[in-house]
Design an enzyme around this catalytic site. Structure first.
Site, PDB file in Angstrom:
ATOM      1  N   LYS A 114     -74.513 -41.548   8.605  1.00  0.00           N
ATOM      2  CA  LYS A 114     -73.234 -41.252   9.627  1.00  0.00           C
ATOM      3  C   LYS A 114     -73.867 -41.668  10.960  1.00  0.00           C
ATOM      4  O   LYS A 114     -74.898 -41.428  11.351  1.00  0.00           O
ATOM      5  CB  LYS A 114     -73.221 -39.677   9.717  1.00  0.00           C
ATOM      6  CG  LYS A 114     -72.299 -39.518  10.843  1.00  0.00           C
ATOM      7  CD  LYS A 114     -72.056 -37.801  11.192  1.00  0.00           C
ATOM      8  CE  LYS A 114     -71.006 -37.691  12.470  1.00  0.00           C
ATOM      9  NZ  LYS A 114     -71.116 -36.326  12.658  1.00  0.00           N
ATOM     10  N   TYR A 151     -85.820 -33.895  20.833  1.00  0.00           N
ATOM     11  CA  TYR A 151     -86.684 -33.469  21.747  1.00  0.00           C
ATOM     12  C   TYR A 151     -87.892 -33.997  21.436  1.00  0.00           C
ATOM     13  O   TYR A 151     -88.423 -34.682  22.112  1.00  0.00           O
ATOM     14  CB  TYR A 151     -86.650 -31.877  21.745  1.00  0.00           C
ATOM     15  CG  TYR A 151     -87.685 -31.332  22.878  1.00  0.00           C
ATOM     16  CD1 TYR A 151     -87.319 -31.661  24.351  1.00  0.00           C
ATOM     17  CD2 TYR A 151     -88.788 -30.588  22.553  1.00  0.00           C
ATOM     18  CE1 TYR A 151     -88.246 -31.247  25.320  1.00  0.00           C
ATOM     19  CE2 TYR A 151     -89.642 -30.218  23.592  1.00  0.00           C
ATOM     20  CZ  TYR A 151     -89.171 -30.523  24.954  1.00  0.00           C
ATOM     21  OH  TYR A 151     -90.283 -30.065  26.051  1.00  0.00           O
ATOM     22  N   TYR A 196     -78.277 -39.136   9.588  1.00  0.00           N
ATOM     23  CA  TYR A 196     -77.412 -38.885  10.841  1.00  0.00           C
ATOM     24  C   TYR A 196     -77.952 -39.631  12.130  1.00  0.00           C
ATOM     25  O   TYR A 196     -79.084 -39.031  12.486  1.00  0.00           O
ATOM     26  CB  TYR A 196     -77.058 -37.435  11.131  1.00  0.00           C
ATOM     27  CG  TYR A 196     -76.069 -37.063  12.197  1.00  0.00           C
ATOM     28  CD1 TYR A 196     -75.194 -38.035  12.802  1.00  0.00           C
ATOM     29  CD2 TYR A 196     -75.982 -35.639  12.524  1.00  0.00           C
ATOM     30  CE1 TYR A 196     -74.274 -37.661  13.727  1.00  0.00           C
ATOM     31  CE2 TYR A 196     -75.009 -35.221  13.656  1.00  0.00           C
ATOM     32  CZ  TYR A 196     -74.202 -36.278  14.230  1.00  0.00           C
ATOM     33  OH  TYR A 196     -73.287 -35.864  15.114  1.00  0.00           O
ATOM     34  N   ILE A 232     -66.969 -39.221   9.634  1.00  0.00           N
ATOM     35  CA  ILE A 232     -67.209 -37.786   9.821  1.00  0.00           C
ATOM     36  C   ILE A 232     -66.688 -37.380  11.189  1.00  0.00           C
ATOM     37  O   ILE A 232     -67.351 -37.740  12.084  1.00  0.00           O
ATOM     38  CB  ILE A 232     -68.566 -37.268   9.582  1.00  0.00           C
ATOM     39  CG1 ILE A 232     -69.040 -37.662   8.076  1.00  0.00           C
ATOM     40  CG2 ILE A 232     -68.739 -35.853   9.865  1.00  0.00           C
ATOM     41  CD1 ILE A 232     -70.446 -37.356   7.715  1.00  0.00           C
ATOM     42  N   THR A 280     -73.162 -30.889  14.136  1.00  0.00           N
ATOM     43  CA  THR A 280     -72.906 -30.767  15.789  1.00  0.00           C
ATOM     44  C   THR A 280     -71.573 -29.967  16.259  1.00  0.00           C
ATOM     45  O   THR A 280     -71.670 -28.974  16.887  1.00  0.00           O
ATOM     46  CB  THR A 280     -73.074 -32.066  16.304  1.00  0.00           C
ATOM     47  OG1 THR A 280     -74.235 -32.865  15.917  1.00  0.00           O
ATOM     48  CG2 THR A 280     -73.105 -32.041  17.901  1.00  0.00           C
ATOM     49  N   ARG A 321     -77.127 -37.699  21.162  1.00  0.00           N
ATOM     50  CA  ARG A 321     -77.539 -36.227  21.304  1.00  0.00           C
ATOM     51  C   ARG A 321     -79.125 -36.178  21.124  1.00  0.00           C
ATOM     52  O   ARG A 321     -79.683 -35.213  21.779  1.00  0.00           O
ATOM     53  CB  ARG A 321     -76.810 -35.579  20.177  1.00  0.00           C
ATOM     54  CG  ARG A 321     -75.584 -35.633  20.317  1.00  0.00           C
ATOM     55  CD  ARG A 321     -75.354 -34.105  20.702  1.00  0.00           C
ATOM     56  NE  ARG A 321     -73.696 -33.684  20.908  1.00  0.00           N
ATOM     57  CZ  ARG A 321     -73.235 -32.593  21.276  1.00  0.00           C
ATOM     58  NH1 ARG A 321     -73.890 -31.810  21.603  1.00  0.00           N
ATOM     59  NH2 ARG A 321     -71.947 -32.572  21.334  1.00  0.00           N
TER      60      ARG A 321
END
Length: 302
Positions: free
Chosen positions: A166, A112, A138, A210, A47, A143
């Site tokens: 993560k 989305y 992740y 991270i 990202t 997000r």
């Protein structure tokens, strides 16, 4: 399999030129800075690296450069971001990560179009079955609009190629529940994706982070982990607290726009982006650089 890192991996920014092309020289210098600072891992095209606007050829070029700079000198796994909301695309990118030498793939949840928890299991199993490379899940609901529920992580951890998570929620209740469900004997690795709660993440049994802030202050953030690992809990907490105003400033506008303001100040490229990202405003820029400067006394003493 390359050993999973403990400590701090940097989610590398991708410096860009004014025309939107990648600034490979600035990127090379940033990677060298990270390696020389003793970073424990490097994430390419995540990202923070604006991976969603990079082509697969660009991702692979960045990966190859990073691997070449690391060479055999540094004990530093290189992780490629290969997630997509299209499972077929994620499979293709993850296979290419393996073929081009990545040590791990970092695979974000579909965004989305999203999916259900059962859909997540099917998505990740399809990737892990097709690409024989260790995968880091992740979880970043801010997000993507969806969360990998702890029970789903446990189910996914049964696949031999799914080895870590993560988690960018910053939610210690989530981490505690996941740890309890995984059990004490689990070797599944847990990384924070939320710099501001890294110390808390460690106290709740996490293995590392991270990080965005380690683009700028890698030695200090590594020292948060080292001090904690050495039993110097108060020193670790104090370092985290000293960094937190800078971390807050880094996320006071859409990431990585404040980060690139600091990296420009440090000499690692300019504040260039691919739309829809644009440079941050002057107020944020001035504040984040001021907070960075206040952290330098810790960084320069290490």
């Amino acid at each position: 399999m390359t050993k999973l890192f403990s400590g701090v991996a940097t989610a590398l920014a991708t410096p860009m030129l004014a025309n939107g092309d990648i600034d490979f020289k600035a990127y090379e210098n940033l990677v060298k800075f990270q390696l020389e600072s003793g970073i424990n891992g490097l994430v390419v095209s995540g990202t923070t690296g604006e991976g969603s606007t990079l082509t697969i050829d660009e991702k692979l070029e960045l990966l190859k450069m990073t691997l070449a700079l690391r060479g055999d000198k540094y004990d530093c796994p290189v992780i490629l971001g290969t997630g997509a909301n299209n499972t077929k695309s994620a499979i293709q990118q993850t296979i290419l990560a393996k073929e081009n030498g990545a040590d791990f793939a970092l695979v974000v949840t579909p965004y989305y179009n999203k999916t259900s928890q059962q859909g997540l299991i099917a998505h990740y199993y399809a990737i892990a079955d097709a690409a024989d490379i260790p995968i880091i899940l992740y979880n970043v609901p801010g997000r993507t609009g969806m969360t990998i529920q702890p029970e789903t992580v446990v189910e996914l951890s049964k696949h031999k190629n799914i080895v870590a998570l993560k988690d960018a929620t910053g939610d210690m209740k989530y981490l505690s529940k996941l740890k309890a469900l995984l059990g004490e004997d689990s070797d599944f690795v847990l990384y924070s994706g939320d710099d501001g709660t890294f110390f808390d993440f460690l106290t709740h049994g996490g293995n590392g982070v991270i990080s965005v802030v380690s683009n700028c202050t890698p030695k200090t953030f590594i020292n948060v982990f080292k001090q904690y690992n050495n039993g110097n809990i108060v020193d670790s907490r104090n370092l985290q607290n000293a960094l937190n105003p800078f971390i807050s400033a880094l996320f006071s506008d859409v990431s990585p726009t404040p980060l690139k303001a600091v990296l420009k100040y440090m000499g690692y490229g300019d504040e260039n982006f691919r739309l829809p990202l644009i440079p941050t405003n002057e107020k944020v820029r001035n504040n984040v650089i001021a907070e960075y400067n206040s952290c330098l006394k810790h960084e320069n003493n290490l």
